[in-house]
Write a protein that holds these residues in place. Sequence first.
Motif, PDB file in Angstrom:
ATOM      1  N   VAL A  58      -6.367   1.076  -7.115  1.00 25.51           N
ATOM      2  CA  VAL A  58      -5.191   1.662  -7.744  1.00 25.51           C
ATOM      3  C   VAL A  58      -5.514   3.066  -8.216  1.00 25.51           C
ATOM      4  O   VAL A  58      -6.486   3.277  -8.948  1.00 25.51           O
ATOM      5  CB  VAL A  58      -4.703   0.794  -8.926  1.00 25.51           C
ATOM      6  CG1 VAL A  58      -3.570   1.482  -9.666  1.00 25.51           C
ATOM      7  CG2 VAL A  58      -4.255  -0.567  -8.424  1.00 25.51           C
ATOM      8  N   ASN A 102      -0.542   2.098  -5.743  1.00 23.55           N
ATOM      9  CA  ASN A 102      -1.376   1.144  -5.018  1.00 23.55           C
ATOM     10  C   ASN A 102      -1.927   1.833  -3.767  1.00 23.55           C
ATOM     11  O   ASN A 102      -1.184   2.110  -2.826  1.00 23.55           O
ATOM     12  CB  ASN A 102      -0.547  -0.087  -4.637  1.00 23.55           C
ATOM     13  CG  ASN A 102      -1.361  -1.097  -3.843  1.00 23.55           C
ATOM     14  OD1 ASN A 102      -2.582  -1.046  -3.829  1.00 23.55           O
ATOM     15  ND2 ASN A 102      -0.668  -2.021  -3.189  1.00 23.55           N
ATOM     16  N   VAL A 130      -2.230  -8.718 -12.271  1.00 28.23           N
ATOM     17  CA  VAL A 130      -2.370  -9.052 -10.850  1.00 28.23           C
ATOM     18  C   VAL A 130      -2.573 -10.558 -10.721  1.00 28.23           C
ATOM     19  O   VAL A 130      -3.467 -11.139 -11.340  1.00 28.23           O
ATOM     20  CB  VAL A 130      -3.556  -8.304 -10.219  1.00 28.23           C
ATOM     21  CG1 VAL A 130      -3.725  -8.720  -8.758  1.00 28.23           C
ATOM     22  CG2 VAL A 130      -3.353  -6.797 -10.313  1.00 28.23           C
ATOM     23  N   ILE A 156       3.440   1.298  -8.608  1.00 25.64           N
ATOM     24  CA  ILE A 156       3.559   0.044  -9.349  1.00 25.64           C
ATOM     25  C   ILE A 156       4.727   0.159 -10.323  1.00 25.64           C
ATOM     26  O   ILE A 156       4.816   1.114 -11.097  1.00 25.64           O
ATOM     27  CB  ILE A 156       2.239  -0.294 -10.073  1.00 25.64           C
ATOM     28  CG1 ILE A 156       1.143  -0.542  -9.031  1.00 25.64           C
ATOM     29  CG2 ILE A 156       2.408  -1.498 -10.997  1.00 25.64           C
ATOM     30  CD1 ILE A 156      -0.236  -0.783  -9.607  1.00 25.64           C
ATOM     31  N   PRO A 166       0.824  -1.217   0.000  1.00 26.93           N
ATOM     32  CA  PRO A 166       0.000   0.000   0.000  1.00 26.93           C
ATOM     33  C   PRO A 166       0.855   1.263   0.000  1.00 26.93           C
ATOM     34  O   PRO A 166       1.824   1.372   0.746  1.00 26.93           O
ATOM     35  CB  PRO A 166      -0.811  -0.127   1.288  1.00 26.93           C
ATOM     36  CG  PRO A 166      -0.880  -1.600   1.545  1.00 26.93           C
ATOM     37  CD  PRO A 166       0.432  -2.148   1.077  1.00 26.93           C
ATOM     38  N   ARG A 192      -2.116  -5.273  -0.373  1.00 28.95           N
ATOM     39  CA  ARG A 192      -0.882  -5.818  -0.961  1.00 28.95           C
ATOM     40  C   ARG A 192      -1.215  -6.536  -2.266  1.00 28.95           C
ATOM     41  O   ARG A 192      -2.181  -7.297  -2.349  1.00 28.95           O
ATOM     42  CB  ARG A 192      -0.243  -6.784   0.030  1.00 28.95           C
ATOM     43  CG  ARG A 192       1.034  -7.471  -0.445  1.00 28.95           C
ATOM     44  CD  ARG A 192       1.529  -8.395   0.655  1.00 28.95           C
ATOM     45  NE  ARG A 192       2.782  -9.047   0.326  1.00 28.95           N
ATOM     46  CZ  ARG A 192       2.879 -10.200  -0.339  1.00 28.95           C
ATOM     47  NH1 ARG A 192       1.773 -10.819  -0.742  1.00 28.95           N
ATOM     48  NH2 ARG A 192       4.065 -10.746  -0.572  1.00 28.95           N
ATOM     49  N   LEU A 193      -0.401  -6.303  -3.295  1.00 32.49           N
ATOM     50  CA  LEU A 193      -0.600  -6.936  -4.594  1.00 32.49           C
ATOM     51  C   LEU A 193       0.657  -7.681  -5.017  1.00 32.49           C
ATOM     52  O   LEU A 193       1.776  -7.233  -4.753  1.00 32.49           O
ATOM     53  CB  LEU A 193      -0.914  -5.888  -5.672  1.00 32.49           C
ATOM     54  CG  LEU A 193      -2.227  -5.109  -5.579  1.00 32.49           C
ATOM     55  CD1 LEU A 193      -2.271  -4.045  -6.663  1.00 32.49           C
ATOM     56  CD2 LEU A 193      -3.424  -6.051  -5.700  1.00 32.49           C
ATOM     57  N   SER A 250      -6.943  -4.610  -4.498  1.00 24.27           N
ATOM     58  CA  SER A 250      -6.653  -3.268  -4.001  1.00 24.27           C
ATOM     59  C   SER A 250      -7.337  -2.244  -4.882  1.00 24.27           C
ATOM     60  O   SER A 250      -7.921  -2.577  -5.933  1.00 24.27           O
ATOM     61  CB  SER A 250      -5.132  -3.027  -3.989  1.00 24.27           C
ATOM     62  OG  SER A 250      -4.831  -1.732  -3.533  1.00 24.27           O
ATOM     63  N   VAL A 274      -2.572  -3.927 -14.609  1.00 21.52           N
ATOM     64  CA  VAL A 274      -2.175  -2.690 -13.930  1.00 21.52           C
ATOM     65  C   VAL A 274      -1.086  -2.017 -14.759  1.00 21.52           C
ATOM     66  O   VAL A 274      -0.363  -2.669 -15.516  1.00 21.52           O
ATOM     67  CB  VAL A 274      -1.676  -2.939 -12.495  1.00 21.52           C
ATOM     68  CG1 VAL A 274      -2.810  -3.359 -11.588  1.00 21.52           C
ATOM     69  CG2 VAL A 274      -0.556  -3.972 -12.477  1.00 21.52           C
TER      70      VAL A 274
END
Length: 730
Positions: A274, A300, A267, A261, A257, A304-305, A272, A294
């Motif tokens: 964006v 972000n 993903v 990116i 977070p 968490r990604l 999340s 993304v």
Amino acid sequence: MPAETARRVELAITGMTCASCANRVERKLNKLDGVTASVNYATERASVEFPAGTAVADLVSAVETAGYGASPQRPEEDRAGELGERVAIAAALGAPVVVLSMVPAWQFPGWQWFALALASTVVWVCGWPFHRAAAVNARHGASTMDTLVSMGVIVSYLWSLYALVFGEAGALGMRHEFSLVPRPSTTGDIYLEVAVGVTVFLLLGRWLEARSKRRAGAALRAMLELGAKDVAVVEDGVETRVPISRLRSGQRFVIRPGERIATDGLVVDGSSAVDRSLVTGESVPVEVEPGDQVVGGTVNAGGRLVVEATRVGRDTQLARMARLVERAQSGKAEVQRLADRISAVFVPVVLGVAVLTLAGWLLAGRPLEFAVTAAVAVLVIACPCALGLATPTALLVGTGRGAQLGILVKGPEVLESTRRVDTVVLDKTGTVTTGRLDLVEVLPAAGVTRAELLTVAGAVELGSEHPIAAAVVRGARAEVPVLPEVTGFVNREGLGVTAVLDGRRVTAGRPSLVALPESLDELAAQERRKGRTVVAVAVDDEPLGLLSVTDAVKPTSAQAVRELRALGLRPVLLTGDHQVVAEAVAAEVGIDEVIAGVLPAEKVDVVRRLQAEGRVVAMVGDGVNDAPALATADLGLAMGTGADVAIEAGDLTLVRGDLRVAADAIRLARRTLRTIKGNLFWAFAYNVMGLPLAALGLLNPMLAGAAMAFSSVFVVTNSLRLRGFHPSTT
């Protein structure tokens, strides 16, 4: 030049002080065999296309022989900072000279020699860039705007020096009266305040111009700085922080977070929101989950990604956007080429006018100093700096603002096209509609609840990969998160699917598979008349209800069509779908003219037919099959959410999939063109009005210098107003 042998390089040019310098560098480069160059004074860059047999060093050498510097990289020097120092010193030393020259009561014995000492520093040290540029160009048999400035300042200074040494001006106790216009006098007059004033005002104008140009290019610099510097790569379950340059396509990386990116990707884990505002201009964060794309440079804003990189380095959307913007800013619109042609002959003409002014006043019996002063005023007032800045600064700001809003202009020539367009052809799928089938109606049979119908339909369609089945499953899961498992799944090609759920046989597919009661049969007919696909669901041959699936119209498409109409454009819906489907979509968004049942290869023919009818056509599309039509249209607008080939074929790229951005793009392009033309008008008007006044002896050279500096600042400031352009999509 064959495409396979052509190379392109961006050169940073140093030493240019006006638009005439840019024209000189451009002509020098274009004299090389096979070289096509465009030099932009506002960006201080040369965009050069050259054959494989030519080395970059040859290009740099050509620029250097013209008296300027060149480098494949942008120099780190701060031109505004250097000019600021010169302005500060010139103003501090020049202010006493101007005050003493204008206020006789303050003129102490010997003041003129004190003023000469201060003026010498201002003219030869602070004003050296003007004189150096003029000398370089004179050595090559050329003249630029700096030639006019340098000659005006030097003539004023040398006349004053002559009057002090050989005339009456050097006598102690001499009084000097200031006048707004040149006055007939004796050799007791000096013009040190003119030499100093012109130098200070022009340096101030160049400094303000450099600062404004830096502000104008702020959008592109911000875009280039969006990329992350390092990234947490995941290998064998272990996170390792590495420089972004080491990230490769296919690698997985973690975005926490608040982090940016690192690159374009898919993903694979986590969900999340964006924030894409700095890349696409969207004001609201977009929710993403596994399977969603993304874009590098976005932020972000939520959880968490874990993302799998799909594009890195120069291939990312951000890098491509930056290249498109730079290409647009380094090119030239047709109106700028006209201005370049005018400014190329303007300086020699002005030199001729100055000579005629000097000779005319002498023949008329006026004193030499009056004639010289009038000629100097002609040289100073005529500098077409504003003319050289009129187009590139507006283009710089307009394309930069467009980039902030997700609107990318491929080249400056696009601006002319937006003004002439009167018809806009809209591809249906992916442009007016979402391009994805969605469940839009749930129609249960009597005694059946909505949840029951969705549960059964979602469960049986879960085993199918058909787009209609996927739409049903997505719609069902939105209301029934957990779908039961089925057995005995059978796909009946082109008809539907069957399976067993809790010991009962379930059917989902064409209405012809199910014996529908009259009420449901009528509902199915109504949905088909709307251009929708109907799925009938039954359990043990008992109808459970109907589901209606369609490629839904984007929520903003109707508003976009209204905005396009407000711009004077006639919308046309173009699609390969059936007439019924096309007319239903057209009616929903407010389009009267529909061309349906068109094969991909026939879209070009439709555009050409409309052009043959005398229409100037803009085409908006997003698919591979739209690329030829985009290239054929007078103006191609490619949706950035579509295929790469469509984006390459378009003149304008709309980074978002919102059709309203098309209207915003046309509005911004037209406003930029209006700003350019307004700048050119005032630049021309300034010179046209100022030259006669100066030639007639009605203008003091110092005021001419102030007015010329103001004109350049006015043009740049007027261009900066484009930064306040507001889209309708926020």
